[in-house]
Design an enzyme around this catalytic site. Structure first.
Site, PDB file in Angstrom:
ATOM      1  N   ASP A 140      18.454 -11.668  39.312  1.00 23.87           N
ATOM      2  CA  ASP A 140      18.876 -12.769  40.178  1.00 23.87           C
ATOM      3  C   ASP A 140      18.281 -14.087  39.708  1.00 23.87           C
ATOM      4  OD1 ASP A 140      20.215 -10.947  41.767  1.00 23.87           O
ATOM      5  OD2 ASP A 140      18.596 -10.757  43.220  1.00 23.87           O
ATOM      6  N   GLU A 175      16.538  -6.030  39.925  1.00 26.91           N
ATOM      7  CA  GLU A 175      17.574  -6.840  40.555  1.00 26.91           C
ATOM      8  C   GLU A 175      17.048  -8.243  40.875  1.00 26.91           C
ATOM      9  OE1 GLU A 175      20.693  -6.160  40.799  1.00 26.91           O
ATOM     10  OE2 GLU A 175      20.401  -4.169  39.951  1.00 26.91           O
ATOM     11  N   GLU A 192      24.704  -9.985  35.352  1.00 27.36           N
ATOM     12  CA  GLU A 192      24.797  -8.824  34.471  1.00 27.36           C
ATOM     13  C   GLU A 192      24.258  -9.138  33.077  1.00 27.36           C
ATOM     14  OE1 GLU A 192      25.391  -5.901  35.544  1.00 27.36           O
ATOM     15  OE2 GLU A 192      25.799  -6.686  37.539  1.00 27.36           O
TER      16      GLU A 192
END
Length: 485
Positions: A202, A198, A134
């Site tokens: 990651d 995303e 996050e």
């Protein structure tokens, strides 16, 4: 210190949602993705939107105002931020009482964690992997970049999307409908762009995880187990619905973890104590269910695991007003680690239950000599002063606390109580006004300050101070409403 959380309407958290399975690629060859969004939203504007959104969250979500848990996630989050790249904004971490496994990031460095994460994470590296992901969403400015992509397709889309996000915070059904209307024409582009975000989060997140001293396998271990656990259920967690976890992505995450030396989790006591606290107080279990959960695991538990289970049992006993039993459970832990904030917090509540105010105050005052300005210790000591009717020292302590931490409602609430008990009603109204402002309830905040000014001595410095704050709140109200409209 026992605290409360805000209960209200259920809301959809429209933000960068958690999906942490790393994709392949070299972490040190990432492009600079933090500049393109500047054409659409400046860092200053992101901070303004983040602040507005956070105020609405405080008013309408069950945000946990537990100083012990807040201190823990702040320490963990700040450790990760200190080792992250491209940090351009301060970070604010907070907990939401929700058994769903989820987390989210929003404008301005705000990162929210669901308590459900504690129920499923087995060690601190797994929890840290969620937070690192996050944090990467924020540092790479994914929400702003996504909006810029939308604006390229339709110049009017940016304002509509921002308005829809904030509308969703205040009115879920209307906000969701607005989001669908705004993005329906470009759905496939949004999906592709989100996947790219995303994957980048990651990659960046797992590097931050390693650089912060955590096990890089925490990420694939957590999500691999989560995927297995919910593979055949009819209603998987919201995270898995929005971000499916195919075997290829789990494999990629393990391959990425193999690029870093293994750093075994050190069985951090603080993580297990935080998990026990969540289970005892914020999991939705009844007292007997929580007690059974801890007792079932005691037979095979050793070391920090055993200590955390005993700590959880002490909390259950405390919350049932079984003070002597709670003390019997806590004393061996406190003897082993006399300055542990988790233990001192429960010890203080036991003393308050038994009306041993002097013992509690002395213990906390000694602890503060070793850790000055510690939030957990200061709030507990202020609570002791309040319960023992020592309002003047409570006020002095809480004045300093709220000055240093103006965005924490628990300090203002205690200060308002201390002022009221000390017959300083104008100051109590002002402190209440600060709580309402932090919830975005601007008119209520202004009205509290108007009342404080009204009962103050005419022409006094206090009245001038209250009037100045009224003007300031009105300007903030106008800015807040402009963002929403």
């Amino acid at each position: 210190m026992r605290t409360t959380f805000f209960r209200s309407l259920k809301m959809t958290l429209l933000s960068t949602t958690l999906a942490m399975l790393p994709a392949m690629g070299q972490a040190n060859n990432l492009p600079d993705m933090g500049t393109t969004a500047a054409a659409t939203l400046s860092i200053e504007m992101e901070s303004q939107y983040g602040d507005a959104y956070m105020r609405m969250l405080r008013a309408s979500r069950p945000i946990i105002s537990d100083p012990v848990l807040q201190s823990y996630i702040n320490d963990l989050g700040n450790q990760l931020v200190a080792n992250a790249s491209d940090v351009k904004t301060p970070f604010t971490f907070f907990l939401i009482r929700n058994s769903e496994v989820n987390a989210f990031a929003f404008f301005g460095g705000y990162v929210g964690l669901h308590t459900g994460l504690f129920l499923h994470a087995q060690d601190e590296s797994e929890l840290a992997s969620v937070m690192a992901h996050e944090i990467a969403h924020v540092t790479q400015r994914h929400l702003a970049r996504s909006m810029e992509e939308q604006a390229k397709r339709s110049p009017a889309a940016l304002a509509a999307m921002i308005g829809s996000l904030l509308l969703a915070a205040a009115s879920p059904e209307a906000g969701i409908a607005a989001i669908h209307a705004t993005t329906a024409a470009n759905m496939q582009g949004q999906i592709n762009y989100t996947r790219s975000n995303e994957q980048e989060a990651d990659r960046v997140g797992i590097e931050t995880l390693y650089r912060s001293g955590f096990d890089p396998y925490g990420m694939p271990n957590f999500f691999g187990r989560l995927a297995d656990q919910f593979r055949y259920v009819s209603k998987p967690p919201a995270m898995l619905l929005t971000h499916p976890l195919p075997e290829s992505r789990i494999t990629d995450s393990r391959l990425r973890a193999e690029q870093y030396p293994r750093q075994l989790d050190q069985n951090h006591l603080a993580f297990h104590l935080a998990k026990a606290r969540v289970i005892a107080r914020f999991s939705g279990l009844q007292a007997q269910q929580s007690r059974d959960w801890f007792i079932r695991r005691q037979a095979k538990a050793q070391g920090v695991f055993a200590d955390s289970l005993q700590y959880g049992l002490a909390i259950v006993a405390l919350d049932q007003h079984q003070y002597q039993q709670a003390q019997t459970l806590l004393n061996p832990l406190l003897k082993k680690s006399p300055n542990n904030r988790f233990y001192l917090d429960v010890a203080t509540d036991i003393d308050l239950g038994l009306k041993r105010y002097d013992i509690a105050a002395k213990r906390l005052e000694n602890a503060l000599k070793l850790a000055p300005d510690n939030a957990v210790l200061e709030l507990n000591l202020a609570n002791v002063y309040l319960n023992s009717k020592q309002y003047a020292p409570a006020i002095r302590l809480l004045q300093r606390y709220t000055h240093q931490r103006p965005n924490e409602t628990v300090g203002w609430n205690l200060l308002a109580q201390a002022y009221a008990n000390h017959q300083q009603l104008a100051e109590s109204y002002a402190a209440q006004g600060e709580v309402m402002a932090l919830r975005g309830q601007w008119q209520k905040a202004i009205n509290r300050y108007i009342e404080a000014s009204r009962i103050s001595e005419l022409g006094s410095l206090n009245q001038a101070r209250f009037d100045a704050r009224i003007d300031q709140l009105r300007r903030e109200q106008v800015r807040f409403n402009a963002l929403r409209n």
